[in-house]
Design a protein around this motif. Sequence first.
Motif, PDB file in Angstrom:
ATOM      1  N   GLY A  44       0.779  -1.228   0.000  1.00 20.43           N
ATOM      2  CA  GLY A  44       0.000   0.000   0.000  1.00 20.43           C
ATOM      3  C   GLY A  44       0.809   1.276   0.000  1.00 20.43           C
ATOM      4  N   ASP A  45       2.133   1.186  -0.236  1.00 23.46           N
ATOM      5  CA  ASP A  45       2.971   2.375  -0.264  1.00 23.46           C
ATOM      6  C   ASP A  45       3.023   2.916  -1.693  1.00 23.46           C
ATOM      7  OD1 ASP A  45       4.809   4.368  -0.015  1.00 23.46           O
ATOM      8  OD2 ASP A  45       6.332   3.157   1.016  1.00 23.46           O
ATOM      9  N   TYR A  46       2.353   4.053  -1.937  1.00 23.29           N
ATOM     10  CA  TYR A  46       2.327   4.675  -3.266  1.00 23.29           C
ATOM     11  C   TYR A  46       3.018   6.032  -3.250  1.00 23.29           C
ATOM     12  CZ  TYR A  46      -1.175   1.126  -4.368  1.00 23.29           C
ATOM     13  OH  TYR A  46      -1.832  -0.059  -4.560  1.00 23.29           O
ATOM     14  N   SER A  47       3.984   6.197  -2.362  1.00 25.12           N
ATOM     15  CA  SER A  47       4.672   7.480  -2.236  1.00 25.12           C
ATOM     16  C   SER A  47       5.516   7.757  -3.471  1.00 25.12           C
ATOM     17  CB  SER A  47       5.559   7.478  -0.987  1.00 25.12           C
ATOM     18  OG  SER A  47       6.582   6.494  -1.112  1.00 25.12           O
ATOM     19  N   ASP A  48       5.930   9.046  -3.588  1.00 25.69           N
ATOM     20  CA  ASP A  48       6.761   9.436  -4.737  1.00 25.69           C
ATOM     21  C   ASP A  48       8.088   8.686  -4.719  1.00 25.69           C
ATOM     22  OD1 ASP A  48       4.803  11.168  -5.520  1.00 25.69           O
ATOM     23  OD2 ASP A  48       5.731  12.940  -4.613  1.00 25.69           O
ATOM     24  N   ALA A  49       8.641   8.444  -3.541  1.00 28.70           N
ATOM     25  CA  ALA A  49       9.918   7.726  -3.448  1.00 28.70           C
ATOM     26  C   ALA A  49       9.779   6.304  -3.998  1.00 28.70           C
ATOM     27  CB  ALA A  49      10.389   7.690  -1.993  1.00 28.70           C
ATOM     28  N   VAL A  50       8.680   5.660  -3.652  1.00 28.80           N
ATOM     29  CA  VAL A  50       8.462   4.294  -4.149  1.00 28.80           C
ATOM     30  C   VAL A  50       8.242   4.300  -5.653  1.00 28.80           C
ATOM     31  CG1 VAL A  50       6.873   2.339  -4.082  1.00 28.80           C
ATOM     32  CG2 VAL A  50       7.594   3.430  -1.952  1.00 28.80           C
ATOM     33  N   GLN A  51       7.551   5.328  -6.164  1.00 28.58           N
ATOM     34  CA  GLN A  51       7.340   5.403  -7.608  1.00 28.58           C
ATOM     35  C   GLN A  51       8.662   5.588  -8.344  1.00 28.58           C
ATOM     36  OE1 GLN A  51       4.438   4.806  -9.114  1.00 28.58           O
ATOM     37  NE2 GLN A  51       3.516   4.477  -7.089  1.00 28.58           N
ATOM     38  N   ARG A  52       9.553   6.411  -7.781  1.00 28.18           N
ATOM     39  CA  ARG A  52      10.877   6.590  -8.408  1.00 28.18           C
ATOM     40  C   ARG A  52      11.666   5.279  -8.349  1.00 28.18           C
ATOM     41  NH1 ARG A  52      10.540  11.600  -5.675  1.00 28.18           N
ATOM     42  NH2 ARG A  52      11.790  10.772  -3.947  1.00 28.18           N
ATOM     43  N   GLU A  53      11.582   4.590  -7.226  1.00 33.29           N
ATOM     44  CA  GLU A  53      12.270   3.301  -7.111  1.00 33.29           C
ATOM     45  C   GLU A  53      11.720   2.283  -8.121  1.00 33.29           C
ATOM     46  OE1 GLU A  53      11.954   1.946  -3.126  1.00 33.29           O
ATOM     47  OE2 GLU A  53      13.183   3.563  -2.279  1.00 33.29           O
ATOM     48  N   ALA A  54      10.411   2.346  -8.345  1.00 34.46           N
ATOM     49  CA  ALA A  54       9.791   1.429  -9.297  1.00 34.46           C
ATOM     50  C   ALA A  54      10.277   1.707 -10.720  1.00 34.46           C
ATOM     51  CB  ALA A  54       8.271   1.537  -9.221  1.00 34.46           C
ATOM     52  N   GLU A  55      10.373   2.994 -11.081  1.00 37.01           N
ATOM     53  CA  GLU A  55      10.867   3.343 -12.413  1.00 37.01           C
ATOM     54  C   GLU A  55      12.322   2.916 -12.592  1.00 37.01           C
ATOM     55  OE1 GLU A  55      10.273   7.484 -12.950  1.00 37.01           O
ATOM     56  OE2 GLU A  55       8.067   7.357 -12.968  1.00 37.01           O
ATOM     57  N   HIS A  56      13.136   3.128 -11.542  1.00 41.99           N
ATOM     58  CA  HIS A  56      14.538   2.736 -11.600  1.00 41.99           C
ATOM     59  C   HIS A  56      14.669   1.209 -11.694  1.00 41.99           C
ATOM     60  CE1 HIS A  56      18.516   1.706  -9.814  1.00 41.99           C
ATOM     61  NE2 HIS A  56      18.915   2.709 -10.596  1.00 41.99           N
ATOM     62  N   ALA A  57      13.876   0.504 -10.908  1.00 44.56           N
ATOM     63  CA  ALA A  57      13.916  -0.961 -10.929  1.00 44.56           C
ATOM     64  C   ALA A  57      13.508  -1.491 -12.294  1.00 44.56           C
ATOM     65  CB  ALA A  57      13.007  -1.527  -9.840  1.00 44.56           C
ATOM     66  N   ASP A  58      12.531  -0.842 -12.916  1.00 42.66           N
ATOM     67  CA  ASP A  58      12.070  -1.278 -14.232  1.00 42.66           C
ATOM     68  C   ASP A  58      13.164  -1.064 -15.282  1.00 42.66           C
ATOM     69  OD1 ASP A  58       9.769  -2.259 -15.852  1.00 42.66           O
ATOM     70  OD2 ASP A  58      10.056  -0.348 -16.860  1.00 42.66           O
ATOM     71  N   THR A  59      13.892   0.063 -15.180  1.00 45.47           N
ATOM     72  CA  THR A  59      14.989   0.342 -16.124  1.00 45.47           C
ATOM     73  C   THR A  59      16.111  -0.677 -15.962  1.00 45.47           C
ATOM     74  OG1 THR A  59      14.465   2.719 -16.100  1.00 45.47           O
ATOM     75  CG2 THR A  59      16.671   2.051 -16.855  1.00 45.47           C
ATOM     76  N   VAL A  60      16.495  -0.906 -14.701  1.00 40.60           N
ATOM     77  CA  VAL A  60      17.567  -1.883 -14.440  1.00 40.60           C
ATOM     78  C   VAL A  60      17.157  -3.264 -14.916  1.00 40.60           C
ATOM     79  CG1 VAL A  60      18.893  -3.028 -12.626  1.00 40.60           C
ATOM     80  CG2 VAL A  60      18.505  -0.568 -12.519  1.00 40.60           C
ATOM     81  N   TYR A  61      15.886  -3.591 -14.708  1.00 38.77           N
ATOM     82  CA  TYR A  61      15.375  -4.897 -15.131  1.00 38.77           C
ATOM     83  C   TYR A  61      15.487  -5.066 -16.644  1.00 38.77           C
ATOM     84  CZ  TYR A  61      12.251  -8.949 -14.857  1.00 38.77           C
ATOM     85  OH  TYR A  61      11.724 -10.209 -14.906  1.00 38.77           O
ATOM     86  N   ALA A  62      15.162  -4.014 -17.393  1.00 39.35           N
ATOM     87  CA  ALA A  62      15.244  -4.070 -18.855  1.00 39.35           C
ATOM     88  C   ALA A  62      16.689  -4.180 -19.316  1.00 39.35           C
ATOM     89  CB  ALA A  62      14.584  -2.830 -19.456  1.00 39.35           C
ATOM     90  N   VAL A  63      17.590  -3.423 -18.691  1.00 39.75           N
ATOM     91  CA  VAL A  63      19.010  -3.479 -19.048  1.00 39.75           C
ATOM     92  C   VAL A  63      19.566  -4.884 -18.801  1.00 39.75           C
ATOM     93  CG1 VAL A  63      21.313  -2.638 -18.435  1.00 39.75           C
ATOM     94  CG2 VAL A  63      19.415  -1.024 -18.695  1.00 39.75           C
ATOM     95  N   ALA A  64      19.190  -5.473 -17.679  1.00 38.57           N
ATOM     96  CA  ALA A  64      19.652  -6.831 -17.363  1.00 38.57           C
ATOM     97  C   ALA A  64      19.191  -7.816 -18.432  1.00 38.57           C
ATOM     98  CB  ALA A  64      19.137  -7.255 -15.994  1.00 38.57           C
ATOM     99  N   GLY A  65      17.973  -7.652 -18.909  1.00 41.34           N
ATOM    100  CA  GLY A  65      17.460  -8.538 -19.950  1.00 41.34           C
ATOM    101  C   GLY A  65      18.259  -8.424 -21.240  1.00 41.34           C
ATOM    102  N   TYR A  66      18.598  -7.184 -21.648  1.00 39.12           N
ATOM    103  CA  TYR A  66      19.415  -6.988 -22.858  1.00 39.12           C
ATOM    104  C   TYR A  66      20.801  -7.595 -22.678  1.00 39.12           C
ATOM    105  CZ  TYR A  66      15.889  -3.770 -24.718  1.00 39.12           C
ATOM    106  OH  TYR A  66      14.721  -3.219 -25.203  1.00 39.12           O
ATOM    107  N   MET A  67      21.377  -7.408 -21.513  1.00 37.92           N
ATOM    108  CA  MET A  67      22.710  -7.960 -21.258  1.00 37.92           C
ATOM    109  C   MET A  67      22.692  -9.480 -21.302  1.00 37.92           C
ATOM    110  SD  MET A  67      23.978  -5.444 -18.161  1.00 37.92           S
ATOM    111  CE  MET A  67      25.436  -6.447 -17.833  1.00 37.92           C
ATOM    112  N   GLN A  68      21.670 -10.081 -20.724  1.00 37.41           N
ATOM    113  CA  GLN A  68      21.561 -11.545 -20.757  1.00 37.41           C
ATOM    114  C   GLN A  68      21.431 -12.058 -22.186  1.00 37.41           C
ATOM    115  OE1 GLN A  68      18.242 -11.829 -17.787  1.00 37.41           O
ATOM    116  NE2 GLN A  68      19.436 -13.538 -16.979  1.00 37.41           N
ATOM    117  N   THR A  69      20.614 -11.390 -22.979  1.00 35.90           N
ATOM    118  CA  THR A  69      20.410 -11.835 -24.360  1.00 35.90           C
ATOM    119  C   THR A  69      21.693 -11.736 -25.168  1.00 35.90           C
ATOM    120  OG1 THR A  69      18.090 -11.136 -24.285  1.00 35.90           O
ATOM    121  CG2 THR A  69      19.087 -11.447 -26.458  1.00 35.90           C
ATOM    122  N   THR A  70      22.411 -10.614 -25.028  1.00 40.41           N
ATOM    123  CA  THR A  70      23.640 -10.410 -25.794  1.00 40.41           C
ATOM    124  C   THR A  70      24.702 -11.437 -25.429  1.00 40.41           C
ATOM    125  OG1 THR A  70      23.196  -8.024 -25.925  1.00 40.41           O
ATOM    126  CG2 THR A  70      25.452  -8.762 -26.365  1.00 40.41           C
TER     127      THR A  70
END
Length: 274
Positions: free
Chosen positions: A99-125
Amino acid sequence: MFCKKCYFATASTSEGLCADCADEAASESAGVPAPAPLPAAPPLPTGPMTLPHGPAWLRSPVGLGKSVAILLGLVIATDLFAVWADLNMYDVTGSIVDGDYSDAVQREAEHADTVYAVAGYMQTTSLVAAVVVYLIWFQRMRVNAEVFNPFGHSKRRAWVIWGWFVPIVNLWFPRRVMLDIWDASTPVGSRGSHGLVNAWWTLWIISLIADRAGSTSYRNAGTPQEIQDATSQIMLADVMDIAAAVLAILVVLRLTRMQNEKAYQGQGPLPVGI
């Protein structure tokens, strides 16, 4: 002084002949026919041998084996980075589920999503690079194994590559080809264990199934709870992939060493028909 008749051995008689030629001359003078010359030995093969699966010749697997091991190590490194990205995604989605929808958590979610995508590209390559070099190494190991044992292979050479990509059969054809190579590369007089190959193949199949299930769950996830559950599945798949890659390195290095030692010990190439 060389023999006046054969021009090869040293002359040892007063007539200027070597001992063999002198004996031959004495036999001729006594009416005894000289023995027929022995047939010349067949020339040693210098090119590829024609084997049941096509021409084959020994080539060193050491360089390719080391390259495959290095690239598999890179796959492990990217998988470890992916596990860290999975943990970040799991934690941030857990906060949202709580239930934590604070701005800090939203920024963490965006950062986690970016890192997650980068990890996927690195694994594929890293995986694509490792697969390409691995298949080249695998093909060379198969050809070398045919030189050691031309008739010990249940699959034709084309399946060395296509066996990995044809659906259904790719669940067991590559393992069968690997076992045939392993047996042909085992030192003469000993029976190699298949335990390492079987353990690697089992973890590889499990990691494929886990990755497919986790990816499908992540694509279909629509709520934070579903995303968190899918992330945990993908994390499990990444861990299994690390374990499979470690065993794959051990298989590659051991099989490469077996073939290299067998070649240097004079256990190949074997004549056709042996």
